[in-house]
Design an enzyme around this catalytic site. Structure first.
Site, PDB file in Angstrom:
ATOM      1  N   TYR B  50      34.140  29.503 -11.324  1.00 25.74           N
ATOM      2  CA  TYR B  50      33.409  30.115 -10.222  1.00 25.74           C
ATOM      3  C   TYR B  50      32.515  29.050  -9.600  1.00 25.74           C
ATOM      4  CZ  TYR B  50      34.902  34.772 -11.799  1.00 25.74           C
ATOM      5  OH  TYR B  50      35.642  35.881 -12.143  1.00 25.74           O
ATOM      6  N   GLU B  51      32.229  29.211  -8.314  1.00 22.19           N
ATOM      7  CA  GLU B  51      31.557  28.122  -7.599  1.00 22.19           C
ATOM      8  C   GLU B  51      30.128  27.869  -8.055  1.00 22.19           C
ATOM      9  OE1 GLU B  51      32.120  29.414  -3.609  1.00 22.19           O
ATOM     10  OE2 GLU B  51      30.385  30.728  -3.601  1.00 22.19           O
TER      11      GLU B  51
END
Lengths: 285, 256
Positions: B50-51
């Site tokens: 996930y970013e």
């Protein structure tokens, strides 16, 4: 040199009308208490920088404090739109706001360039992206070695950065852990840095040698505000209050309801109120 | 086989596209559900990123945001956001970017920025976040969204993330070396780009779906592959995994 002081003093001494300010936190460790103190003190004409301007920038924009927003994702994460920012952008309420929009990659690179003392950031990005056409601060540069065309954006250099962190030691060194986001870069890129912490411990001796620690001489002021990132969370202390993010979607949908909420929960509130807000969210240490 | 909704079919069909070997950059919402169903069924060794910087995460409930504590608690490691975008995404370490969209065109171009004119928007959407570079730096891009005439449009209002542009070799002409969108999974069908024109073409329809249903909920004239398959219905395991995950998630987000 970091000085410990109450939050109202830390904000008063480090934020001015017209400043370029970053209240950073990538979902985690959002400096809500500092933002609320800034709202209470009623600053104007701020340029607010943040990768993910969520509830606190929605609130600051809704209170008319911002003349410009620099950002890469202007949403309520996982919930939807930011309704006060929308109202400002679409209808100019309570004032119009200039926007400078980037991608996350651009903002992350721009903060890093700011921390590194560079005038701009270079990266492989924005290819085919519409933002390059509407944001004049997105330019390109040709690699002098390979001829590859790369994206360039100005570095981010805030007048002041506010962050929330787990703890400080007595000297004012600050420890950040968990999703560390862009905090280190945002502090090192800024002229002044204000940190709110959950607690102060004697020292950091015996901890893992590669932890993310900001030395006390990189920080201007530290205020102890337990619960200070609610409804965001502090890893190891309390969980994210997801229900509050869902609730904000309703509160912010209506101007009057928003104004009443701000009066009750921000204007009339104090930094010490945050501790009670996270009581039910505390995690076992 | 019990009954299932079109949305469940979409998530499950999307999850099947992922493998143990994939390193997947996960968008929030529908992509996140699909990626975690894959991890909990046939692809336990998939790497989900996930970013927020969490690499190799294995959440027990779906995160509400890309930075929920659950993601960090269960990750192999958590890196800073600049490192995520520089070393891992730009560095070419990620095989699949999994994105959702507010508006999508037939060439896989995505808009999550504005409805209407950029400078005088009718609706100001959240914007791209990590998506512009996810779309250009991941090895390939999968897209998942429910079909509607508002969502699947002939012309998007803003190019948040570049897909195949105007089709053909448009990516190469812009110096983009990755494959771009190679798969679209909707609540009605599975689509793949035509090898030459790059226009999304229906290759499989979910059980009970007709060509008319696909066309009625799509803003461009739909092309169908010569042979359109039927998507296999969800298995008991897939359905149970998804429903359990959703139930845990709902309980968690309401504050238990």
């Amino acid at each position: 040199m970091a000085r410990f002081m109450p939050l109202d003093q830390a904000v008063r001494e480090n934020l001015k009308d017209g400043d370029t300010a970053a209240f950073e936190g990538f979902t985690h460790l959002i400096p809500t208490a500092a933002a609320h103190e800034a709202i209470r003190q009623g600053f104007k004409d701020l340029t607010l920088i943040r990768m993910t301007p969520d509830l606190i920038y929605d609130q600051m924009v809704g209170m008319g404090m911002a003349k410009k927003l620099v950002f890469s994702y202007v949403g309520n994460p996982g919930v939807g739109l930011l309704r006060r920012v929308r109202d400002a952008v679409e209808n100019g309420w309570p004032r119009s706001v200039e926007i400078e929009e980037h991608s996350h990659a651009a903002m992350a690179n721009a903060y890093e360039a700011g921390a590194a003392g560079l005038p701009f950031a270079v990266f492989r990005g924005y290819r085919g992206a519409g933002l390059a056409e509407v944001n004049p601060n997105i330019k390109s540069i040709t690699c002098p070695f390979t001829g590859e065309k790369l994206a360039a954006v100005p570095s981010v250099r805030p007048d002041v950065t506010f962050i929330h962190a787990q703890k400080a030691d007595k000297k004012g060194n600050v420890l950040v852990e968990g999703i560390i986001g862009i905090q280190k870069e945002a502090v090192l890129a800024a002229r002044r840095a204000v940190v709110t912490v959950e607690e102060v411990v004697d020292n950091f001796t015996g901890l893992h040698p590669n932890l993310c620690i900001l030395p006390h001489w990189t920080i201007t002021a530290i205020a102890v505000v337990p619960g200070g990132s609610h409804p965001s969370y502090t890893h190891g202390y309390y969980a994210r209050d997801n229900a509050s993010y869902l609730e904000w979607d309703e509160v912010s949908a209506d101007r009057e309801r928003f104004t009443a909420w701000m009066e009750e929960n921000v204007i009339k509130a104090k930094p010490e109120d945050f501790a009670a807000r996270v009581e039910k969210l505390r995690v076992a240490k | 086989m019990s009954d299932f909704t079109a949305n469940e079919m979409m998530t499950i069909a999307a999850s099947r596209a992922l493998t143990n070997e994939d390193v997947c950059f996960v968008g929030i919402g529908a992509p996140s559900a699909a990626c975690n169903v894959a991890r909990l069924t046939h692809a336990p060794d998939i790497t989900l990123i996930y970013e927020s910087g969490t690499i190799g995460t294995a959440p027990d409930v779906l995160p509400l945001s890309i930075g929920d504590g659950e993601l960090c608690d269960t990750a192999l490691t958590t890196v800073s956001v600049p490192e995520m975008f520089r070393y891992w995404l730009q560095g070419g370490r990620i095989t699949i970017g999994f994105l959702g969209a507010a508006q999508l065109d037939k060439f896989g171009n995505i808009n999550t920025t504005v409805i209407g004119d950029y400078h005088k928007p009718k609706v100001r959407l959240p914007g791209g976040g990590g998506a512009p570079e996810i779309a250009s730096s991941c090895g390939e891009v999968y897209i998942t969204m429910a079909q509607s005439k508002r969502g699947l449009v002939e012309k998007i209002d803003f190019y948040t993330s570049f897909g195949h542009g105007e089709g053909g070799d448009h990516r190469q002409r812009l110096g983009i070396t990755t494959k771009g969108p190679t798969l679209l999974i909707t609540d009605l069908a599975v689509w793949k780009p035509d090898p030459v024109t790059k226009e999304f073409t229906v290759v499989s329809m979910h059980p009970g779906v007709t060509r008319e249903m696909v066309q009625e909920t799509c803003g461009w004239e739909v092309k169908f592959a010569e042979k359109v398959e039927e998507t296999p219905p969800p298995t008991e395991l897939e359905l149970k995994t998804l429903r359990d995950l959703k139930a845990r998630t709902e309980a968690a987000h309401k504050g238990k």
